[in-house]
Scaffold this active site. Structure first.
Site, PDB file in Angstrom:
ATOM      1  N   GLY A 197      -1.127   7.355   3.563  1.00 47.43           N
ATOM      2  CA  GLY A 197      -1.951   6.529   4.439  1.00 47.43           C
ATOM      3  C   GLY A 197      -3.447   6.770   4.346  1.00 47.43           C
ATOM      4  O   GLY A 197      -4.182   6.456   5.284  1.00 47.43           O
ATOM      5  N   SER A 198      -3.925   7.260   3.211  1.00 48.69           N
ATOM      6  CA  SER A 198      -5.374   7.521   3.136  1.00 48.69           C
ATOM      7  C   SER A 198      -6.177   6.220   3.154  1.00 48.69           C
ATOM      8  O   SER A 198      -7.291   6.181   3.696  1.00 48.69           O
ATOM      9  CB  SER A 198      -5.721   8.357   1.904  1.00 48.69           C
ATOM     10  OG  SER A 198      -5.496   7.635   0.716  1.00 48.69           O
ATOM     11  N   ASN A 199      -5.634   5.141   2.597  1.00 50.76           N
ATOM     12  CA  ASN A 199      -6.338   3.852   2.686  1.00 50.76           C
ATOM     13  C   ASN A 199      -6.329   3.329   4.118  1.00 50.76           C
ATOM     14  O   ASN A 199      -7.312   2.771   4.592  1.00 50.76           O
ATOM     15  CB  ASN A 199      -5.722   2.831   1.730  1.00 50.76           C
ATOM     16  CG  ASN A 199      -6.190   3.033   0.305  1.00 50.76           C
ATOM     17  OD1 ASN A 199      -7.306   2.659  -0.050  1.00 50.76           O
ATOM     18  ND2 ASN A 199      -5.354   3.667  -0.512  1.00 50.76           N
ATOM     19  N   MET A 226       5.781   0.674  -0.531  1.00 50.29           N
ATOM     20  CA  MET A 226       6.484   0.829  -1.807  1.00 50.29           C
ATOM     21  C   MET A 226       7.652  -0.143  -1.991  1.00 50.29           C
ATOM     22  O   MET A 226       8.577   0.141  -2.737  1.00 50.29           O
ATOM     23  CB  MET A 226       6.972   2.276  -1.962  1.00 50.29           C
ATOM     24  CG  MET A 226       5.835   3.286  -1.991  1.00 50.29           C
ATOM     25  SD  MET A 226       4.586   2.923  -3.266  1.00 50.29           S
ATOM     26  CE  MET A 226       5.495   3.402  -4.738  1.00 50.29           C
ATOM     27  N   HIS A 238      -4.273  -1.700  -5.683  1.00 52.64           N
ATOM     28  CA  HIS A 238      -3.541  -1.114  -6.798  1.00 52.64           C
ATOM     29  C   HIS A 238      -4.499  -0.222  -7.601  1.00 52.64           C
ATOM     30  O   HIS A 238      -5.639  -0.625  -7.852  1.00 52.64           O
ATOM     31  CB  HIS A 238      -2.963  -2.228  -7.688  1.00 52.64           C
ATOM     32  CG  HIS A 238      -2.188  -1.690  -8.843  1.00 52.64           C
ATOM     33  ND1 HIS A 238      -0.920  -1.166  -8.689  1.00 52.64           N
ATOM     34  CD2 HIS A 238      -2.507  -1.547 -10.162  1.00 52.64           C
ATOM     35  CE1 HIS A 238      -0.482  -0.739  -9.873  1.00 52.64           C
ATOM     36  NE2 HIS A 238      -1.423  -0.958 -10.774  1.00 52.64           N
TER      37      HIS A 238
HETATM   38  C1  GRF Z   1      -2.879   3.910  -3.451  1.00 54.64           C
HETATM   39  O1  GRF Z   1      -3.240   4.645  -4.577  1.00 54.64           O
HETATM   40  C2  GRF Z   1      -2.733   2.464  -3.754  1.00 54.64           C
HETATM   41  O2  GRF Z   1      -3.503   2.050  -4.824  1.00 54.64           O
HETATM   42  C3  GRF Z   1      -1.268   2.316  -4.094  1.00 54.64           C
HETATM   43  O3  GRF Z   1      -0.624   3.246  -3.269  1.00 54.64           O
HETATM   44  C4  GRF Z   1      -1.498   4.316  -2.964  1.00 54.64           C
HETATM   45  C5  GRF Z   1      -1.476   4.514  -1.474  1.00 54.64           C
HETATM   46  O4  GRF Z   1      -2.170   5.655  -1.097  1.00 54.64           O
HETATM   47  N1  GRF Z   1      -0.840   0.957  -3.865  1.00 54.64           N
HETATM   48  P1  GRF Z   1      -2.400   5.982   0.426  1.00 54.64           P
HETATM   49  O5  GRF Z   1      -1.035   6.053   1.093  1.00 54.64           O
HETATM   50  O6  GRF Z   1      -3.264   4.925   1.001  1.00 54.64           O
HETATM   51  O7  GRF Z   1      -3.067   7.321   0.420  1.00 54.64           O
END
Ligand code: GRF
Length: 195
Positions: free
Chosen positions: A14-16, A94, A113
């Site tokens: 969940g870093s994004n 996912m 992505h």
């Molecule tokens: C990211 O690298 C994104 O590009 C891919 O999944 C990853 C998710 O990372 N679709 P996070 O859970 O947001 O850290």
């Protein structure tokens, strides 16, 4: 400016999601996170939602491995609609989305992505870029359609590949770029919608 209602879906760390919630909190992103939903019961993304006091839920994905069972996908749609989500944000979700979700939110689902699409769709795109011997890779925000890591591109950011990069160091550098790009693109869509 009207705040766009976001629903964030993720399966992992969940870093994004955190980057988006931080930008909302700072006022840089005129949106409102209405819900965070995960298909993984103990996914850290749900802890991040709780940290930011965003409503959150685990929804059972059903028995398939790479997509949601249709009934489960309808549950996702129902929950997103119930809280007035206008834009669905995939942040490390996912599973491939199918018609229940795509039809409910046409051109209103975004994904990020870790490559410069159309190069290197699929899993561990940073490893693919390293193996190809490329000097530059990056990340892409795109609308989601029925194909994997496909759909109109909305924004991209380049990231250099350094000679001594490992998969881990490259992935970390791409993620830094993701955390800038994703909120920026969402903010741009919010401004367009308001104008
Ligand atoms: C990211 O690298 C994104 O590009 C891919 O999944 C990853 C998710 O990372 N679709 P996070 O859970 O947001 O850290």
């Amino acid at each position: 400016m009207n705040r766009l209602g976001l629903g964030i879906l993720g399966s992992g760390k969940g870093s994004n999601c955190r980057a988006i919630l931080e930008r909302i909190r700072s006022g840089a992103l005129p949106a409102e996170a209405r819900v965070v939903i995960s298909d993984v019961f103990d996914a850290p993304i749900l802890d991040i939602a709780r940290e930011f006091s965003v409503p959150n839920a685990y929804l059972q994905p059903g028995h398939f491995r790479t997509r949601l069972e249709p009934q489960a996908e309808m549950e996702f749609v129902r929950m997103l609609r119930a809280v007035g989500v206008e834009l669905v944000i995939l942040a490390g979700f996912m599973r491939v989305l199918k018609s229940p979700m795509l039809d409910a939110f046409p051109k209103r689902i975004l994904n990020i992505h870790p490559s410069l699409l159309p190069k290197f769709p699929g899993l561990e795109a940073w490893k693919q870029a390293l193996a190809a011997g490329d000097k530059v890779t990056g990340c892409t925000v795109h609308y989601v359609d029925e194909k994997i890591d496909h759909g109109d591109i909305i924004g991209q950011r380049e990231v250099p590949i350094l000679p001594d990069d490992t998969p881990e160091s490259l992935h970390a550098r791409i993620q830094v770029a993701e955390h800038e790009l994703y909120p920026e693109v969402i903010a741009r869509l919010c401004r367009q919608r308001a104008s």
